[in-house]
Design an enzyme around this catalytic site. Structure first.
Site, PDB file in Angstrom:
ATOM      1  N   TRP A 251       0.856  -1.241   0.069  1.00 24.01           N
ATOM      2  CA  TRP A 251       0.094   0.127  -0.088  1.00 24.01           C
ATOM      3  C   TRP A 251       0.838   1.161  -0.062  1.00 24.01           C
ATOM      4  O   TRP A 251       2.035   1.187   0.705  1.00 24.01           O
ATOM      5  CB  TRP A 251      -1.060  -0.071   1.263  1.00 24.01           C
ATOM      6  CG  TRP A 251      -1.609   1.268   1.377  1.00 24.01           C
ATOM      7  CD1 TRP A 251      -2.849   1.630   0.671  1.00 24.01           C
ATOM      8  CD2 TRP A 251      -1.384   2.406   2.099  1.00 24.01           C
ATOM      9  NE1 TRP A 251      -3.022   3.216   0.819  1.00 24.01           N
ATOM     10  CE2 TRP A 251      -2.276   3.511   1.939  1.00 24.01           C
ATOM     11  CE3 TRP A 251      -0.251   2.706   2.984  1.00 24.01           C
ATOM     12  CZ2 TRP A 251      -2.200   4.663   2.401  1.00 24.01           C
ATOM     13  CZ3 TRP A 251      -0.258   3.931   3.689  1.00 24.01           C
ATOM     14  CH2 TRP A 251      -1.037   5.094   3.384  1.00 24.01           C
TER      15      TRP A 251
ATOM     16  N   GLU B  14      -2.961  -2.973  -2.477  1.00 21.98           N
ATOM     17  CA  GLU B  14      -4.251  -2.437  -1.900  1.00 21.98           C
ATOM     18  C   GLU B  14      -4.525  -0.998  -2.261  1.00 21.98           C
ATOM     19  O   GLU B  14      -3.546  -0.230  -2.137  1.00 21.98           O
ATOM     20  CB  GLU B  14      -3.602  -2.302  -0.361  1.00 21.98           C
ATOM     21  CG  GLU B  14      -4.920  -1.686   0.570  1.00 21.98           C
ATOM     22  CD  GLU B  14      -4.495  -1.918   1.911  1.00 21.98           C
ATOM     23  OE1 GLU B  14      -5.088  -1.327   2.803  1.00 21.98           O
ATOM     24  OE2 GLU B  14      -3.350  -2.128   2.458  1.00 21.98           O
TER      25      GLU B  14
ATOM     26  N   LYS C 219      -6.894   2.751  -2.489  1.00 23.00           N
ATOM     27  CA  LYS C 219      -7.494   3.785  -1.458  1.00 23.00           C
ATOM     28  C   LYS C 219      -8.332   4.762  -2.367  1.00 23.00           C
ATOM     29  O   LYS C 219      -7.968   4.803  -3.181  1.00 23.00           O
ATOM     30  CB  LYS C 219      -6.450   4.207  -0.438  1.00 23.00           C
ATOM     31  CG  LYS C 219      -6.974   4.805   1.020  1.00 23.00           C
ATOM     32  CD  LYS C 219      -5.819   5.263   2.006  1.00 23.00           C
ATOM     33  CE  LYS C 219      -6.299   5.524   3.117  1.00 23.00           C
ATOM     34  NZ  LYS C 219      -5.344   5.758   4.183  1.00 23.00           N
TER      35      LYS C 219
ATOM     36  N   ASP D 244      -9.948  -3.106   1.566  1.00 23.79           N
ATOM     37  CA  ASP D 244      -9.855  -2.543   3.132  1.00 23.79           C
ATOM     38  C   ASP D 244     -11.169  -1.910   3.112  1.00 23.79           C
ATOM     39  O   ASP D 244     -11.768  -1.089   2.569  1.00 23.79           O
ATOM     40  CB  ASP D 244      -8.696  -1.574   3.112  1.00 23.79           C
ATOM     41  CG  ASP D 244      -8.728  -1.058   4.740  1.00 23.79           C
ATOM     42  OD1 ASP D 244      -9.640  -0.572   5.212  1.00 23.79           O
ATOM     43  OD2 ASP D 244      -7.766  -1.061   5.394  1.00 23.79           O
TER      44      ASP D 244
ATOM     45  N   HIS E  26     -11.325   1.986   2.880  1.00 21.47           N
ATOM     46  CA  HIS E  26     -10.800   2.615   1.683  1.00 21.47           C
ATOM     47  C   HIS E  26     -11.843   3.040   0.606  1.00 21.47           C
ATOM     48  O   HIS E  26     -11.272   3.175  -0.593  1.00 21.47           O
ATOM     49  CB  HIS E  26      -9.540   1.765   1.325  1.00 21.47           C
ATOM     50  CG  HIS E  26      -8.571   1.675   1.906  1.00 21.47           C
ATOM     51  ND1 HIS E  26      -7.283   1.299   1.783  1.00 21.47           N
ATOM     52  CD2 HIS E  26      -8.322   2.208   3.468  1.00 21.47           C
ATOM     53  CE1 HIS E  26      -6.400   1.656   2.720  1.00 21.47           C
ATOM     54  NE2 HIS E  26      -6.979   2.108   3.804  1.00 21.47           N
TER      55      HIS E  26
ATOM     56  N   HIS F  92      -8.714  -6.663   4.443  1.00 22.09           N
ATOM     57  CA  HIS F  92      -8.266  -5.880   5.809  1.00 22.09           C
ATOM     58  C   HIS F  92      -9.611  -5.520   6.292  1.00 22.09           C
ATOM     59  O   HIS F  92     -10.355  -4.775   6.045  1.00 22.09           O
ATOM     60  CB  HIS F  92      -7.492  -4.444   5.264  1.00 22.09           C
ATOM     61  CG  HIS F  92      -6.105  -4.655   5.049  1.00 22.09           C
ATOM     62  ND1 HIS F  92      -5.290  -3.796   5.153  1.00 22.09           N
ATOM     63  CD2 HIS F  92      -5.340  -6.091   5.118  1.00 22.09           C
ATOM     64  CE1 HIS F  92      -3.867  -4.220   4.886  1.00 22.09           C
ATOM     65  NE2 HIS F  92      -4.183  -5.753   5.049  1.00 22.09           N
TER      66      HIS F  92
ATOM     67  N   ASP G 277     -12.350   5.880   6.591  1.00 19.70           N
ATOM     68  CA  ASP G 277     -11.081   5.393   7.041  1.00 19.70           C
ATOM     69  C   ASP G 277     -10.574   5.604   8.345  1.00 19.70           C
ATOM     70  O   ASP G 277      -9.360   5.956   8.732  1.00 19.70           O
ATOM     71  CB  ASP G 277     -10.008   5.651   6.152  1.00 19.70           C
ATOM     72  CG  ASP G 277      -8.699   4.350   6.175  1.00 19.70           C
ATOM     73  OD1 ASP G 277      -9.142   3.208   6.513  1.00 19.70           O
ATOM     74  OD2 ASP G 277      -7.818   4.732   5.924  1.00 19.70           O
TER      75      ASP G 277
ATOM     76  N   ASP H  52     -10.756   3.587  10.990  1.00 15.07           N
ATOM     77  CA  ASP H  52     -10.015   2.200  11.569  1.00 15.07           C
ATOM     78  C   ASP H  52     -10.319   2.063  13.060  1.00 15.07           C
ATOM     79  O   ASP H  52      -9.442   1.975  13.946  1.00 15.07           O
ATOM     80  CB  ASP H  52      -8.265   2.572  11.546  1.00 15.07           C
ATOM     81  CG  ASP H  52      -8.011   2.328  10.135  1.00 15.07           C
ATOM     82  OD1 ASP H  52      -8.467   1.463   9.424  1.00 15.07           O
ATOM     83  OD2 ASP H  52      -7.078   3.042   9.591  1.00 15.07           O
TER      84      ASP H  52
ATOM     85  N   ASP I  43      -7.186  -4.547  10.363  1.00 18.36           N
ATOM     86  CA  ASP I  43      -6.332  -3.431  10.294  1.00 18.36           C
ATOM     87  C   ASP I  43      -7.235  -2.244  10.926  1.00 18.36           C
ATOM     88  O   ASP I  43      -7.922  -1.546  10.392  1.00 18.36           O
ATOM     89  CB  ASP I  43      -6.100  -2.891   8.708  1.00 18.36           C
ATOM     90  CG  ASP I  43      -5.221  -1.600   8.549  1.00 18.36           C
ATOM     91  OD1 ASP I  43      -4.948  -1.232   9.613  1.00 18.36           O
ATOM     92  OD2 ASP I  43      -5.149  -1.427   7.486  1.00 18.36           O
TER      93      ASP I  43
END
Length: 419
Positions: A185, A226, A228, A259, A262, A286, A294, A296, A326
């Site tokens: 990434w 990956e 985004k 992800d 993302h 992820h 994002d 997380d 993640d």
């Protein structure tokens, strides 16, 4: 308590069996699923090569809960504690900045021996290792570009770093007998609207081709890319978009990493799995919780986590999908965050596996949408918790919320002593 749990399991097993669901077989299958637990939750994405370097590339960790790991040995100690509260045998996902060495290699100079303590520990613990080049929080990424950088020398630095990371991943796989997934990434992008969207993507394409030029045994290392949508500092344009990596991954037989945070704020990844699975040899996930895109947050067993699990189970994608976590939350006990997130992910998989999938598919095929909807809803209140408690009991980990007492004791005796 064990007698109570076993009796509840027996009753639940009989309920599920009426619909052709074999709970004993499901628990055997569940025990074989490995979740790749991300090391960076334990120290707020600092790593140990450049601990004084400010986080960059859109990486931001909030909170100041005491007890963050200050060294690789402390991080491994914390991971061991977390795994003692999580059923099953899993993997640890490392970033390149988590080298454990007295040497001070730059990122383009990292070699397998810089991670040997991790390998020795993983062997001892029966764990696998995954890996990631760290293309952020470095002086050569301060302007927001790495593999697509217009400066050939800087671009070569990051190419060499990613090449080194792949070799380390292959070393992990060979040493541990578990395939390592090495995921790339990069944060590359522009804060405001660019004039030329094509040139950076051409440079990224060429860089990736060079990174992947060296053939590695897929039994030891699998490559992933990956995407985004946008990030802090790259709000207008990201070079490695979903469309770019989807095309690159399919064309070059690389794992495409999805992800959960993302994509667009209201976009989910669960609905993408059945499409991508038709055109790829495998996927990397992820699993995160994007409360506001994002952000997380620690994974919980929410609707989207359940939908991801259902898609994997219903379409028999578990054997070709690599599930990683993640998230990074420094506002709570970091060890507890690992436990909550990993247990929630496993619970979601168990709930999906306990559904009468074949019965539901048959009703759908016959156009009996009433039965499909009715059973889908009724199974939401089936005694899944009794199956989960039994699985934890038989796995030798704390049942229900009793793990929290262990986590709190570890916090008092270890984490709070770090100052």
């Amino acid at each position: 308590m064990s007698n109570e749990i076993e009796e509840a399991y027996k009753q639940a097993r009989e309920q599920y069996a009426k619909h052709g669901v074999d709970t004993d077989l499901i628990l055997e299958k569940l025990a074989k699923i490995k979740i790749s637990v991300h090391c960076w939750q334990g120290d707020d994405v600092r790593g140990f090569l450049f601990q004084d370097q400010d986080l960059s590339g859109g990486i931001s960790v909030t909170g100041s809960h005491p007890g963050a790991a200050r060294s690789a040995s402390e991080l491994r100690q914390d991971l061991e504690e977390a795994f003692s509260m999580i059923p099953g045998k899993h993997k640890v996902n490392l970033h390149a900045i988590y080298a454990d060495t007295d040497e001070k290699p730059d990122l383009n100079e990292i070699k397998p021996h810089h991670y040997e303590p991790w390998v020795a520990w993983a062997k001892e613990q029966g764990l696998g290792l995954d890996f990631n080049p760290t293309c952020f929080s470095h002086e050569k990424s301060e302007d927001g570009f790495t593999l697509s950088h217009p400066d050939e020398k800087i671009r070569k630095f990051w190419i060499d770093h990613c090449k080194a990371a792949r070799r380390i991943g292959a070393y992990f796989g060979e040493q541990l007998g578990q395939t390592c997934v090495t995921n790339i990434w990069i944060p590359d992008g522009y804060k405001d609207n660019p004039v030329d969207r094509m040139a950076p993507r051409k440079r990224l394409l060429d860089s990736l081709d060079e990174v992947f030029a060296e053939p590695l045994d897929s039994a030891y290392n699998l490559d992933a890319v990956e995407s985004k949508l946008f990030g802090l500092g790259s709000e207008a344009y990201v070079v490695g978009s979903h469309e770019f990596y989807m095309g690159y991954g399919i064309k070059n037989d690389k794992l495409i990493c999805l992800d959960a945070g993302h994509f667009h704020p209201t976009e989910t990844i669960s609905g993408k799995l059945s499409s991508l699975a038709l055109f790829t040899s495998g996927l990397l996930l992820h699993v995160s919780r994007p409360m506001r895109w994002d952000s997380d947050h620690v994974v919980i067993m929410d609707d989207e986590t359940l939908e991801i699990a259902r898609e994997l189970v219903r379409h028999e994608l578990l054997d070709t999908t690599h599930i990683g976590l993640d998230f990074f939350d420094a506002s709570i006990n970091r060890v507890a965050a690992w436990v909550i997130g990993t247990r929630s992910t496993i619970k979601a998989l168990l709930r999906a596996m306990l559904e009468p999938t074949e019965m539901l598919k048959q009703a759908e095929l016959e156009g009996d949408y009433t039965t499909r909807l009715a059973l889908t809803e009724e199974f939401k209140s089936y005694p899944f918790g009794a199956i989960w408690d039994y699985y934890c009991l038989k796995s030798g980990v704390p049942v229900r919320e009793t793990w929290l007492d262990q986590a709190k004791e570890y916090e008092r005796n270890v984490l709070l002593q770090r100052g």
